[in-house]
Motif scaffolding. Structure first.
Motif, PDB file in Angstrom:
ATOM      1  N   TRP A  65       0.801  -1.354  -0.062  1.00 42.57           N
ATOM      2  CA  TRP A  65       0.043   0.145   0.081  1.00 42.57           C
ATOM      3  C   TRP A  65       0.974   1.229  -0.025  1.00 42.57           C
ATOM      4  O   TRP A  65       1.961   1.021   0.397  1.00 42.57           O
ATOM      5  N   GLU A  66       0.267   2.271  -0.356  1.00 41.75           N
ATOM      6  CA  GLU A  66       0.939   3.571  -0.318  1.00 41.75           C
ATOM      7  C   GLU A  66       0.698   4.109   1.025  1.00 41.75           C
ATOM      8  O   GLU A  66      -0.559   4.500   1.364  1.00 41.75           O
ATOM      9  N   ILE A  67       1.670   4.235   1.946  1.00 41.96           N
ATOM     10  CA  ILE A  67       1.431   4.559   3.364  1.00 41.96           C
ATOM     11  C   ILE A  67       2.662   5.779   3.381  1.00 41.96           C
ATOM     12  O   ILE A  67       3.482   5.973   2.762  1.00 41.96           O
ATOM     13  N   ARG A  68       2.207   6.377   4.583  1.00 41.13           N
ATOM     14  CA  ARG A  68       3.407   7.316   5.288  1.00 41.13           C
ATOM     15  C   ARG A  68       3.816   6.620   6.520  1.00 41.13           C
ATOM     16  O   ARG A  68       3.106   6.514   7.367  1.00 41.13           O
ATOM     17  N   GLY A  69       4.934   6.047   6.285  1.00 40.17           N
ATOM     18  CA  GLY A  69       5.423   5.012   7.446  1.00 40.17           C
ATOM     19  C   GLY A  69       6.314   5.978   8.487  1.00 40.17           C
ATOM     20  O   GLY A  69       7.284   6.691   8.230  1.00 40.17           O
ATOM     21  N   TYR A  70       5.920   5.528   9.634  1.00 43.43           N
ATOM     22  CA  TYR A  70       6.983   5.982  10.909  1.00 43.43           C
ATOM     23  C   TYR A  70       6.895   4.629  11.840  1.00 43.43           C
ATOM     24  O   TYR A  70       6.272   3.872  12.048  1.00 43.43           O
ATOM     25  N   GLY A  71       8.035   4.732  12.400  1.00 41.97           N
ATOM     26  CA  GLY A  71       8.734   3.771  13.412  1.00 41.97           C
ATOM     27  C   GLY A  71       9.232   4.350  14.544  1.00 41.97           C
ATOM     28  O   GLY A  71      10.139   5.336  14.700  1.00 41.97           O
ATOM     29  N   ILE A  72       9.025   3.702  15.736  1.00 43.68           N
ATOM     30  CA  ILE A  72       9.736   3.999  17.144  1.00 43.68           C
ATOM     31  C   ILE A  72      10.245   2.709  17.673  1.00 43.68           C
ATOM     32  O   ILE A  72       9.635   1.575  17.550  1.00 43.68           O
ATOM     33  N   ASP A  73      11.505   2.718  18.333  1.00 45.86           N
ATOM     34  CA  ASP A  73      11.957   1.515  18.731  1.00 45.86           C
ATOM     35  C   ASP A  73      12.930   2.045  19.984  1.00 45.86           C
ATOM     36  O   ASP A  73      13.637   3.093  19.580  1.00 45.86           O
ATOM     37  N   ILE A  74      12.949   1.225  21.184  1.00 43.46           N
ATOM     38  CA  ILE A  74      13.968   1.486  22.078  1.00 43.46           C
ATOM     39  C   ILE A  74      15.357   1.201  21.963  1.00 43.46           C
ATOM     40  O   ILE A  74      16.301   1.935  22.399  1.00 43.46           O
ATOM     41  N   ALA A  75      15.547   0.480  20.880  1.00 43.25           N
ATOM     42  CA  ALA A  75      17.084   0.085  20.656  1.00 43.25           C
ATOM     43  C   ALA A  75      17.666   0.868  19.323  1.00 43.25           C
ATOM     44  O   ALA A  75      17.130   0.978  18.192  1.00 43.25           O
ATOM     45  N   GLU A  76      18.662   1.533  19.762  1.00 41.25           N
ATOM     46  CA  GLU A  76      19.201   2.627  18.534  1.00 41.25           C
ATOM     47  C   GLU A  76      19.775   1.721  17.359  1.00 41.25           C
ATOM     48  O   GLU A  76      19.665   2.522  16.350  1.00 41.25           O
ATOM     49  N   LYS A  77      20.487   0.630  17.451  1.00 39.67           N
ATOM     50  CA  LYS A  77      20.806  -0.019  16.133  1.00 39.67           C
ATOM     51  C   LYS A  77      19.719  -0.365  15.452  1.00 39.67           C
ATOM     52  O   LYS A  77      19.690  -0.380  14.172  1.00 39.67           O
ATOM     53  N   MET A  78      18.640  -0.822  16.030  1.00 45.74           N
ATOM     54  CA  MET A  78      17.343  -1.082  15.177  1.00 45.74           C
ATOM     55  C   MET A  78      16.827   0.040  14.456  1.00 45.74           C
ATOM     56  O   MET A  78      16.776  -0.076  13.380  1.00 45.74           O
ATOM     57  N   ILE A  79      16.727   1.206  14.988  1.00 42.26           N
ATOM     58  CA  ILE A  79      16.541   2.489  14.251  1.00 42.26           C
ATOM     59  C   ILE A  79      17.539   2.840  13.282  1.00 42.26           C
ATOM     60  O   ILE A  79      16.982   2.998  12.145  1.00 42.26           O
ATOM     61  N   LYS A  80      18.752   2.604  13.415  1.00 45.02           N
ATOM     62  CA  LYS A  80      19.810   2.769  12.271  1.00 45.02           C
ATOM     63  C   LYS A  80      19.592   1.907  11.424  1.00 45.02           C
ATOM     64  O   LYS A  80      19.600   2.385  10.163  1.00 45.02           O
ATOM     65  N   ASN A  81      19.213   0.637  11.398  1.00 45.34           N
ATOM     66  CA  ASN A  81      18.998  -0.214  10.492  1.00 45.34           C
ATOM     67  C   ASN A  81      17.802  -0.171   9.753  1.00 45.34           C
ATOM     68  O   ASN A  81      17.608  -0.185   8.457  1.00 45.34           O
ATOM     69  N   ALA A  82      16.594   0.367  10.313  1.00 47.46           N
ATOM     70  CA  ALA A  82      15.309   0.865   9.751  1.00 47.46           C
ATOM     71  C   ALA A  82      15.521   1.860   8.910  1.00 47.46           C
ATOM     72  O   ALA A  82      14.928   1.944   7.919  1.00 47.46           O
ATOM     73  N   LYS A  83      16.251   2.977   9.302  1.00 50.20           N
ATOM     74  CA  LYS A  83      16.374   3.949   8.242  1.00 50.20           C
ATOM     75  C   LYS A  83      16.893   3.620   7.097  1.00 50.20           C
ATOM     76  O   LYS A  83      16.828   4.232   6.049  1.00 50.20           O
ATOM     77  N   ARG A  84      17.912   2.792   7.293  1.00 46.64           N
ATOM     78  CA  ARG A  84      18.590   2.144   5.968  1.00 46.64           C
ATOM     79  C   ARG A  84      17.540   1.537   4.951  1.00 46.64           C
ATOM     80  O   ARG A  84      17.496   1.400   3.567  1.00 46.64           O
ATOM     81  N   LYS A  85      16.750   0.523   5.732  1.00 50.34           N
ATOM     82  CA  LYS A  85      15.754  -0.210   5.039  1.00 50.34           C
ATOM     83  C   LYS A  85      14.627   0.485   4.297  1.00 50.34           C
ATOM     84  O   LYS A  85      14.304   0.183   3.405  1.00 50.34           O
ATOM     85  N   CYS A  86      13.939   1.654   5.202  1.00 47.59           N
ATOM     86  CA  CYS A  86      13.079   2.411   4.667  1.00 47.59           C
ATOM     87  C   CYS A  86      13.584   3.702   4.603  1.00 47.59           C
ATOM     88  O   CYS A  86      12.912   4.594   5.612  1.00 47.59           O
ATOM     89  N   PRO A  87      14.220   4.482   3.869  1.00 49.49           N
ATOM     90  CA  PRO A  87      15.076   5.767   3.891  1.00 49.49           C
ATOM     91  C   PRO A  87      13.853   6.879   3.665  1.00 49.49           C
ATOM     92  O   PRO A  87      14.177   7.991   4.191  1.00 49.49           O
ATOM     93  N   GLU A  88      12.860   6.464   3.240  1.00 50.01           N
ATOM     94  CA  GLU A  88      11.646   7.370   2.860  1.00 50.01           C
ATOM     95  C   GLU A  88      10.856   7.624   4.029  1.00 50.01           C
ATOM     96  O   GLU A  88       9.941   8.524   3.916  1.00 50.01           O
ATOM     97  N   MET A  89      10.895   6.926   5.143  1.00 50.37           N
ATOM     98  CA  MET A  89      10.049   6.861   6.495  1.00 50.37           C
ATOM     99  C   MET A  89      10.649   7.673   7.587  1.00 50.37           C
ATOM    100  O   MET A  89      12.029   7.994   7.274  1.00 50.37           O
ATOM    101  N   THR A  90       9.918   7.774   8.610  1.00 48.06           N
ATOM    102  CA  THR A  90      10.531   8.564   9.773  1.00 48.06           C
ATOM    103  C   THR A  90      10.570   7.637  10.923  1.00 48.06           C
ATOM    104  O   THR A  90       9.770   6.988  11.327  1.00 48.06           O
ATOM    105  N   PHE A  91      11.629   7.702  11.420  1.00 42.61           N
ATOM    106  CA  PHE A  91      12.241   6.773  12.713  1.00 42.61           C
ATOM    107  C   PHE A  91      12.692   7.657  13.757  1.00 42.61           C
ATOM    108  O   PHE A  91      13.301   8.582  13.728  1.00 42.61           O
ATOM    109  N   GLU A  92      12.336   7.110  14.956  1.00 48.80           N
ATOM    110  CA  GLU A  92      12.731   7.686  16.275  1.00 48.80           C
ATOM    111  C   GLU A  92      13.342   6.672  17.427  1.00 48.80           C
ATOM    112  O   GLU A  92      12.365   5.847  17.481  1.00 48.80           O
ATOM    113  N   VAL A  93      14.367   7.110  18.002  1.00 52.91           N
ATOM    114  CA  VAL A  93      14.550   6.175  19.201  1.00 52.91           C
ATOM    115  C   VAL A  93      13.853   6.813  20.410  1.00 52.91           C
ATOM    116  O   VAL A  93      13.620   7.811  20.682  1.00 52.91           O
ATOM    117  N   SER A  94      12.786   5.735  20.852  1.00 53.86           N
ATOM    118  CA  SER A  94      11.694   6.085  21.905  1.00 53.86           C
ATOM    119  C   SER A  94      11.279   4.950  22.479  1.00 53.86           C
ATOM    120  O   SER A  94      11.066   3.845  21.841  1.00 53.86           O
TER     121      SER A  94
END
Length: 200
Positions: A65-94
């Motif tokens: 689907w066409e979505i506007r994707g956002y993600g939060i996670d407590i693990a900094e390295k997970m967020i770093k890898n999420a940004k690589r996998k989905c560079p068009e989305m917004t991620f936050e360590v939280s």
């Protein structure tokens, strides 16, 4: 003594770089596919994945689907890898219950195989209510232990990944109903459950 959050952060940072080839990934992939069977996504929905890991579920959603994707996670390295996998989305360590995201932003919030890690599910329900738009949809996909849940919960303090408690569908529903949600559906298969709620 380490808190549940500290245990979770350490564990998932440790396995982050090899997560896609881990046992944890094999297990959570089953939950992701189970959830995707009947999740409701509309064009251009803003979707928040709480405890998003390396962004795999958001990538799966955006492939369909066409979505506007956002993600939060407590693990900094997970967020770093999420940004690589989905560079068009917004991620936050939280943490799950105190993000910096704006109120009433999201059409859909998803928690996939992570709700049992949350140290304060009431605080998360309150945060989900803040973040969701009116009539927004919430999906909790998690472990389902109808018979052995009490025993499983007694063993959790010995688990190193920061697991807190396994919940019945009624417990999950009651928690969110206290914060302005109504039941929107439920399904189970084997040891998996998906509780669907809607914000009033």
């Amino acid at each position: 003594m380490k808190t549940f959050e500290e245990k979770s952060r350490e564990y998932y940072n440790r396995i982050a770089d090899n997560f896609d080839h881990s046992f944890d990934s094999m297990v959570t992939d089953k939950f992701k596919n189970f959830l995707l069977e009947d999740i409701v996504i509309h064009p251009n929905d803003a979707v928040l994945d709480v405890a998003c890991g390396n962004g795999t579920l958001l990538k799966m959603l955006s492939d369909r689907w066409e979505i506007r994707g956002y993600g939060i996670d407590i693990a900094e390295k997970m967020i770093k890898n999420a940004k690589r996998k989905c560079p068009e989305m917004t991620f936050e360590v939280s943490a799950c219950d105190r993000s910096s995201l704006p109120s009433q932003t999201f059409d859909v919030i998803i928690v996939c195989a992570a709700y049992h890690h949350f140290p304060d599910v009431k605080a998360f329900a309150q945060e989900a209510s803040r973040l969701l738009k009116p009539n927004g949809r919430l999906y909790i996909a998690d472990m389902y232990f109808p018979v052995f849940r009490v025993l499983a919960n007694l063993l959790l303090p010995f688990w190193k990944a920061g697991d807190v408690k396994h919940y019945s569908p009624k417990e999950i529903q009651a928690n969110f109903e206290s914060f302005g949600f109504e039941k929107a559906g439920f399904k189970k298969r084997g040891l998996m459950q998906v509780v669907k709620m809607r914000k009033r």
